[in-house]
Design a protein around this motif. Sequence first.
Motif, PDB file in Angstrom:
ATOM      1  N   ASN A   1       0.924  -0.788  -0.176  1.00 57.56           N
ATOM      2  CA  ASN A   1      -0.225  -0.192  -0.195  1.00 57.56           C
ATOM      3  C   ASN A   1       0.924   1.083   0.281  1.00 57.56           C
ATOM      4  OD1 ASN A   1       0.217   0.924   2.780  1.00 57.56           O
ATOM      5  ND2 ASN A   1      -0.238  -1.134   3.680  1.00 57.56           N
ATOM      6  N   ALA A   2       0.440   2.425  -0.164  1.00 55.85           N
ATOM      7  CA  ALA A   2       1.692   3.701  -0.093  1.00 55.85           C
ATOM      8  C   ALA A   2      -0.322   5.113  -1.020  1.00 55.85           C
ATOM      9  CB  ALA A   2       2.319   3.777  -1.909  1.00 55.85           C
ATOM     10  N   ALA A   3       0.362   5.885  -0.263  1.00 53.91           N
ATOM     11  CA  ALA A   3      -0.906   6.955   0.171  1.00 53.91           C
ATOM     12  C   ALA A   3      -0.219   8.389  -0.424  1.00 53.91           C
ATOM     13  CB  ALA A   3      -2.242   6.888   0.613  1.00 53.91           C
ATOM     14  N   LEU A   4      -0.504   9.508  -0.762  1.00 52.13           N
ATOM     15  CA  LEU A   4       0.094  10.170  -0.061  1.00 52.13           C
ATOM     16  C   LEU A   4      -1.133  11.269   0.084  1.00 52.13           C
ATOM     17  CD1 LEU A   4       1.611  11.590  -3.646  1.00 52.13           C
ATOM     18  CD2 LEU A   4       3.069  11.496  -1.466  1.00 52.13           C
ATOM     19  N   PHE A   5      -1.077  12.725   1.042  1.00 57.33           N
ATOM     20  CA  PHE A   5      -2.238  13.051   2.051  1.00 57.33           C
ATOM     21  C   PHE A   5      -2.028  14.318   2.821  1.00 57.33           C
ATOM     22  CE2 PHE A   5       0.722  10.254   5.549  1.00 57.33           C
ATOM     23  CZ  PHE A   5       0.608  11.185   5.674  1.00 57.33           C
ATOM     24  N   GLN A   6      -3.240  14.474   3.036  1.00 52.91           N
ATOM     25  CA  GLN A   6      -2.405  16.474   3.428  1.00 52.91           C
ATOM     26  C   GLN A   6      -4.191  16.253   4.784  1.00 52.91           C
ATOM     27  OE1 GLN A   6      -1.599  20.329   1.356  1.00 52.91           O
ATOM     28  NE2 GLN A   6      -3.503  20.613   2.104  1.00 52.91           N
ATOM     29  N   ILE A   7      -4.020  16.749   5.771  1.00 56.29           N
ATOM     30  CA  ILE A   7      -4.776  16.822   6.655  1.00 56.29           C
ATOM     31  C   ILE A   7      -4.562  18.537   7.024  1.00 56.29           C
ATOM     32  CG2 ILE A   7      -5.757  16.382   8.997  1.00 56.29           C
ATOM     33  CD1 ILE A   7      -4.198  13.183   8.703  1.00 56.29           C
TER      34      ILE A   7
ATOM     35  N   VAL B   1       3.412  11.048   3.014  1.00 55.97           N
ATOM     36  CA  VAL B   1       3.458  10.230   2.450  1.00 55.97           C
ATOM     37  C   VAL B   1       3.637   9.114   3.244  1.00 55.97           C
ATOM     38  CG1 VAL B   1       5.721   9.955   1.544  1.00 55.97           C
ATOM     39  CG2 VAL B   1       4.237   8.981   0.086  1.00 55.97           C
ATOM     40  N   ARG B   2       2.823   8.077   2.999  1.00 57.12           N
ATOM     41  CA  ARG B   2       3.120   6.585   3.423  1.00 57.12           C
ATOM     42  C   ARG B   2       2.988   5.057   2.783  1.00 57.12           C
ATOM     43  NH1 ARG B   2      -2.311   7.834   4.650  1.00 57.12           N
ATOM     44  NH2 ARG B   2      -1.309   9.000   6.914  1.00 57.12           N
TER      45      ARG B   2
END
Length: 739
Positions: A568-574, A599-600
């Motif tokens: 799994n991989a992801a880009l995010f902004q909170i 990123v995770r």
Amino acid sequence: MNRLTPIAAALFALYAVPLSLHAQQTPSTPDTATSLKEVVVQDQRDDFSTTTTALSKLPTDLHDVAQSVIVVNKALMQSQGATSLTDALRNVAGITLGGAEGGQIGNNINLNGFSARTDIYLDGFRDRGQYYRDTFALDEVEVLMGPSSMLFGRGSTGGAINQVTKKANLKESTDVSASVTSNGLVRTTADYNHPLSETSAMRVEAMLQDGAASTRNQTNIQDFGMAGSYVHGIGTPTEITLSALLQHNHDQPDYGVPSLNGHPVNVDRDTAYGLNTDRTDQDVIALSATIKHKITPDVIVRNQTQFNYVHTNAMETSPHAVGTVSGGVFTAVTTSSLPLSSLYVETQSHDRDIHDYSIFNQSEVSAKIQALGFKHDLLLGFEVGHDGYDNQAYYRNGSCNGVALTDATTPTSGYNDCVSLTNPVFSSAGSSIADQAGNHQGGSANTIATYFNDTMELSQQFKLVGGLRFDRYVASITNSLNSSNTPAVAKNTALASANQAINFLSVRAGGIWQPTTAQAYYLSYSTSFDPSLEQLTGTVGQTSLDPEKNKAYEVGGKWDVGQSLSLNAALFQITKENARSQVSTGVYVLDGTVRSKGVRAGATGHINKQWQVALGYAYLDAQVIQASAADGTLGKIPVNTPKHTLTSWTTYDVMPHWQVGGGATYMSQRYATATDTVQVGGYVRWDATVAYTQKAYDVRLNLFNLTNKMYYDTLIQSDGGRSVPGSGRTAMLSVNYHM
């Protein structure tokens, strides 16, 4: 507020034991609309990978969830020798740990740069009690990344942590384990599952441990617990589950070491500043009842009720400040060029008696229907609940070489003693000082909510996800001390009481593209909210403020490689757009903005039949991008938020019945204060394991902190920023029987 009678134990509710089903990688086309996925069932004792979730609010298959979800299952926890929730969460990149903080005890967790103390759940219900959670009754821990108020209501800025408890099933089994560490910690657990008929079963788990939790002084624990569940109607249209857990903790808290010259003070790893009479006693009860009825194979009605109660009675002493002593007068300092042996630590009492309880009910209808030419997976729910909180604080005012540490300006400070910074006397000195009653806090809240979610299948490859939740949150608090901290009758205070009523609409939206059954790509948007009285405490100037509002964007992918490795991989902004910002003493405004983006990536499962891994990495670029000048946090990195975290664990079956493994945990530097004045260095910690396995039993040796690295495990931002050193090199030998 009515108090419940103290009960010397704690009960956990129970849920499903998700099977790890791995889909064969085949193209998904309209021609295969009715085909079934080929699945391979791995041995649950040995498989780190889990591609399902136990939360009823989410699709069972994680490929259908437009959000990062990390699952730490029982096999991974057992391989690592993890016995607590904090041990399990060390497998999740992006999580950092906090110690006892101010008025808070128990598990304090930061997730993606935001506090998640009230975002811990037990089988989908908020588990807000202040206690230290064990894993003996857990099948797995699920961590949902990003704001999730549509699923859970208030909170969940950085995400949510759901503990999934064990559930009775129709397979007869008995597991008994015993372990001992080089620190002298002895632990034993038992898990007995027994079918009562073709459609019912019972399950009982138990735990007992006694000894030193780490190589540090003042970390002795003495805990026990029992959990049980009864399931009736297994495999029938109507299934009823009853569960409970009793847990009692008698622990010594670890408040770590204070800071000096912008870093944790450089003393021996085992240095502790408390008293040998310090203790935290906790009694926990959780009771749960679930009724699930299948009206048709595609329409399910579910009703769940859970009651949680936690009583904490604590007598704790922490390092408050570093300073010099002249003529018995203690003078605090934050910087000093004096030899450490010339400095002292002023200690402070943190005594309290806390009652936390909650009762919640959720009713849900899930249905798979065909409407408007599309397939829909619908969820409609209603939730109602009540939280209660009662905290009577106590203080012990002592002296330093015969000179009182308090005066008219700090009459209830609880400054207890002054001890050598480098060689504190670990004794009961100071414990003879009588406790005096301090502030008495009370609080209660009522929640009523309704929610709706639809996963609409546009084609075999495309799905849209949308959900709404409306919450009404009504809370009230009381305090019994006035603004000058002198004892007073209730309501004769600057904040004798406060009330708050919040209405909020949470949103969840996303899209999923699944070109094959073995891969999924998604993008999502979600929101959450944080009322100022969320923790049923408050200070003057913030109780009338609107809730903080959070939103997140995420894009990511999930892949199955072969039949048993998940990536799994992801880009995010909170972003927290209207964070509370203090402009002067007792005055707050909603002008702050905190943003965490990054990123995770992760991998779990078997690379081949002998070799499996559990890997996680997170990069967090977190910053306070707007705040009042008086607040002092503008441009700062949020507390306890490293840029880089890496978790890794791997095992390899070197020959029949023999297994070796190990892994590293890496964390870059972080800060112990909101103004970034105390920097804590990064570290790499190495662990290892070797095991001899048979069908009926296994013997395992776990080695923790192989290089005896000096590092800081948890951070506490109060009192100028304290840091808790991690345990030194430790070995644990365990024997597990499977009958």
